[in-house]
Design an enzyme around this catalytic site. Structure first.
Site, mmCIF file in Angstrom:
data_model
loop_
_atom_site.group_PDB
_atom_site.id
_atom_site.type_symbol
_atom_site.label_atom_id
_atom_site.label_comp_id
_atom_site.label_asym_id
_atom_site.label_seq_id
_atom_site.Cartn_x
_atom_site.Cartn_y
_atom_site.Cartn_z
ATOM 1 N N SER A 101 -20.377 -6.617 -13.219
ATOM 2 C CA SER A 101 -21.694 -6.703 -12.580
ATOM 3 C C SER A 101 -22.426 -5.385 -12.734
ATOM 4 O O SER A 101 -21.816 -4.317 -12.763
ATOM 5 C CB SER A 101 -21.535 -6.995 -11.101
ATOM 6 O OG SER A 101 -20.880 -5.911 -10.488
ATOM 7 N N LYS A 102 -23.741 -5.492 -12.810
ATOM 8 C CA LYS A 102 -24.507 -4.262 -13.036
ATOM 9 C C LYS A 102 -24.505 -3.361 -11.817
ATOM 10 O O LYS A 102 -24.909 -2.215 -11.884
ATOM 11 C CB LYS A 102 -25.921 -4.585 -13.502
ATOM 12 C CG LYS A 102 -26.686 -5.563 -12.677
ATOM 13 C CD LYS A 102 -27.998 -5.871 -13.393
ATOM 14 C CE LYS A 102 -28.595 -7.148 -12.865
ATOM 15 N NZ LYS A 102 -29.659 -7.667 -13.678
ATOM 16 N N ARG A 103 -24.056 -3.891 -10.687
ATOM 17 C CA ARG A 103 -23.908 -3.058 -9.485
ATOM 18 C C ARG A 103 -22.841 -1.995 -9.752
ATOM 19 O O ARG A 103 -22.891 -0.898 -9.238
ATOM 20 C CB ARG A 103 -23.482 -3.974 -8.331
ATOM 21 C CG ARG A 103 -23.810 -3.486 -6.962
ATOM 22 C CD ARG A 103 -25.271 -3.673 -6.620
ATOM 23 N NE ARG A 103 -25.656 -2.912 -5.442
ATOM 24 C CZ ARG A 103 -25.970 -1.620 -5.468
ATOM 25 N NH1 ARG A 103 -25.900 -0.911 -6.572
ATOM 26 N NH2 ARG A 103 -26.352 -1.007 -4.361
ATOM 27 N N GLU A 132 -33.691 -1.695 -9.698
ATOM 28 C CA GLU A 132 -33.032 -2.817 -10.359
ATOM 29 C C GLU A 132 -33.996 -3.983 -10.610
ATOM 30 O O GLU A 132 -33.971 -4.614 -11.656
ATOM 31 C CB GLU A 132 -31.843 -3.254 -9.483
ATOM 32 C CG GLU A 132 -31.256 -4.623 -9.761
ATOM 33 C CD GLU A 132 -30.840 -4.793 -11.200
ATOM 34 O OE1 GLU A 132 -30.555 -3.786 -11.835
ATOM 35 O OE2 GLU A 132 -30.840 -5.947 -11.684
ATOM 36 N N ARG A 187 -26.077 6.098 -10.345
ATOM 37 C CA ARG A 187 -24.762 5.700 -9.823
ATOM 38 C C ARG A 187 -23.778 6.871 -9.871
ATOM 39 O O ARG A 187 -23.014 7.096 -8.937
ATOM 40 C CB ARG A 187 -24.200 4.534 -10.645
ATOM 41 C CG ARG A 187 -24.538 3.169 -10.067
ATOM 42 C CD ARG A 187 -23.631 2.100 -10.680
ATOM 43 N NE ARG A 187 -23.749 2.069 -12.120
ATOM 44 C CZ ARG A 187 -24.587 1.283 -12.780
ATOM 45 N NH1 ARG A 187 -25.354 0.454 -12.117
ATOM 46 N NH2 ARG A 187 -24.657 1.311 -14.089
#
Ligand code: GLU
Length: 487
Positions: free
Chosen positions: A258-260, A411, A473
């Site tokens: 997941s891009k999270r 996002e 991140r």
């Protein structure tokens, strides 16, 4: 076991253009491509763009461009055409309506007149009672006469399939063997929406049939849809394709990629300077073993040795370090000439330089300062001095939280332009009642590694969405690692 092909091999990927080109699409494409090439078959790209709410205009072009870059040329598709054109579902809606009518006529489908409010209520009630399926099949028992009358009177309706109410649906999965589903646990799926557009299930089955797809090789998230699909094939009296569901790529914690948690856009890997041949090799390793512990092989070599049976079912963890290691191998093998060409094409392209120069020209006086002042436009992950990330009087925890919230705001930006970044950040500041300095400074340091840089949003635009998000991140991780000082 996957059956030896009894008809000409035709496989496809069917991406929905709803966002950035996903690394999972390249992974599924690679295995479809390898399977097609192994069996002298055709590899097709079909665009599944019937969900008008989720559809993004620029996404199809980006997906095709990225797949082209990955190096998996398709034989038929929306851009190259082919005998079953159009390859874009939004251009095939008439066909889906006609086939929905066939199912109605055969008594395999029914009109559902339930309102959105009723459906919502029923869904909630059934959930509370822990009943299977979200719909109570209320309209299934309407007489053909009443159903036709109400449609004639202009009442809005969807068309649902009549799942068998008893028994089991069984299909063979190329990796898992026979999979069985109790029919009473499968919903009467909506096939045609009230606006006349098909759902994924109807369009997907019709197109796979019409395009003579022999093998459906797709991600395992579609396993629960397959019983509906095979029942549809049977209702139409069509030959089913062979199904194989590939294990999904995973984050390090084994959750679905997941891009999270990590970059999922193919663009990110391209921007990072990963060579397409290394990416293909890496994606191959994710789901398949060459044998003899061999890890480095070309796609041609893979095709020669390919069989679906040698795919592994365990969730493959997408590991950036392993990808980098593999990329290093391919990079070192480049001739100096190819190496230079790669740099000129990817890192120092005229287009990239033309975007950077206007941002920097008023800030330096000698060309020798150019690289130092612009390195973050060319590099990947940055190192952070956490003190620099902290605005005066703010704690590491507060700043990490603010950056994490900013990440969510970034996002959802669809078109990564200065205008959209500005408006997203302004809305974000207002919603969170944050002061500009509490977020813009950490964001600047996170995305550039420095406090003094060209204008922030312009720089962010050039650095690119995926890279900005990746750096933010990393900055959050650096802040989270700062020990909290004793009170
Ligand atoms: N449109 C689906 C997707 O976005 C296709 C799934 C399939 O291959 O059937 O992945």
């Amino acid at each position: 076991m996957i059956q030896a092909p009894s008809r000409p091999v035709r496989v496809r990927i069917a991406p929905s253009p709803t966002g950035d080109p996903h690394i999972g699409t390249a992974y599924i494409a690679l295995f479809n491509y390898a399977f097609a090439k192994k069996h002298g078959g055709k590899f097709i790209v079909r665009i599944e763009d019937t969900d008008q709410n989720r559809f993004r205009k620029d996404s199809e072009a980006m997906i095709l461009e990225c797949l082209r870059w990955v190096g998996l040329p398709w034989d038929e598709g929306p851009d190259v055409g082919g005998p079953h054109a159009p390859y874009r579902q939004s251009e095939r809606t008439q066909l889906y309506r006609e086939y929905a009518q066939v199912l109605l006529d055969k008594g395999h489908a029914y009109r559902c007149f339930c309102s959105a409010e009723r459906l919502d209520l029923v869904r909630k009630e059934r959930m509370a009672q822990k009943l299977q399926g979200g719909y109570d099949r209320h309209c299934r028992s309407l007489s053909a006469y009443e159903s036709a009358q109400r449609a004639k009177n202009g009442e809005s309706f969807t068309i649902r399939m009549k799942m068998p109410l008893t028994g089991k649906t069984v299909f063979n999965d190329g990796l898992r063997g026979d999979l069985e589903f109790e029919n009473d646990g499968v919903d009467d799926q909506v096939l045609l929406k009230s606006d006349g557009f098909p759902t994924y299930h109807l369009a997907n089955v019709i197109d796979d049939h019409e395009m003579q797809i022999s093998h459906v090789i797709r991600g395992e998230e579609w396993i629960s849809s397959t019983p509906k699909h095979v029942v549809l094939y049977d209702m139409f009296g069509w030959q089913r394709p062979e199904f194989t569901h590939l294990p999904l790529l995973r984050n390090a914690d084994k959750s679905k990629i997941s891009k999270r948690k990590q970059p999922t856009s193919i663009n990110y890997y391209k921007r990072k300077g990963i060579l397409p041949e290394a990416l293909r090799n890496y994606l191959a390793l994710m789901g398949w073993s060459y044998g003899d512990d061999k890890e480095i092989f070309t796609t041609e070599d893979m095709i020669e040795h390919f069989s679906i049976e040698r795919m592994t079912l365990g969730g493959p963890v997408f590991d950036l370090e392993k990808l980098a290691w593999l990329n290093g191998h391919y990079m070192r093998a480049l001739s100096t000439d190819s190496y230079v060409k790669f740099l000129q094409r990817e890192l120092f392209s005229t287009e990239h330089l033309e975007r950077i120069v206007p941002l920097i020209r008023d800030r330096i006086e000698k060309f020798e300062d150019f690289i130092g002042a612009t390195h973050f436009f060319f590099s990947g992950d940055l190192r952070y001095d956490t003190a620099q990330l902290l605005p005066k009087g703010r704690s590491a925890a507060d700043t990490a939280q603010a950056l994490s919230d900013a990440l969510d705001a970034l996002e959802v930006i669809e078109f990564w332009t200065v205008a959209e970044i500005t408006s997203a950040m302004e809305k974000f500041l207002a919603a969170k009642s944050l002061k500009a300095k509490d977020i813009y400074m950490p964001l600047r340091v996170a995305t550039t590694g420095a406090k003094e840089t060209p204008p922030l949003f312009e720089s962010m635009e050039v650095i690119g969405k995926e890279m900005v998000r990746r750096r933010v991140r990393c900055a959050i991780a650096a802040l989270n690692a700062v020990p909290t000082s004793p009170a």
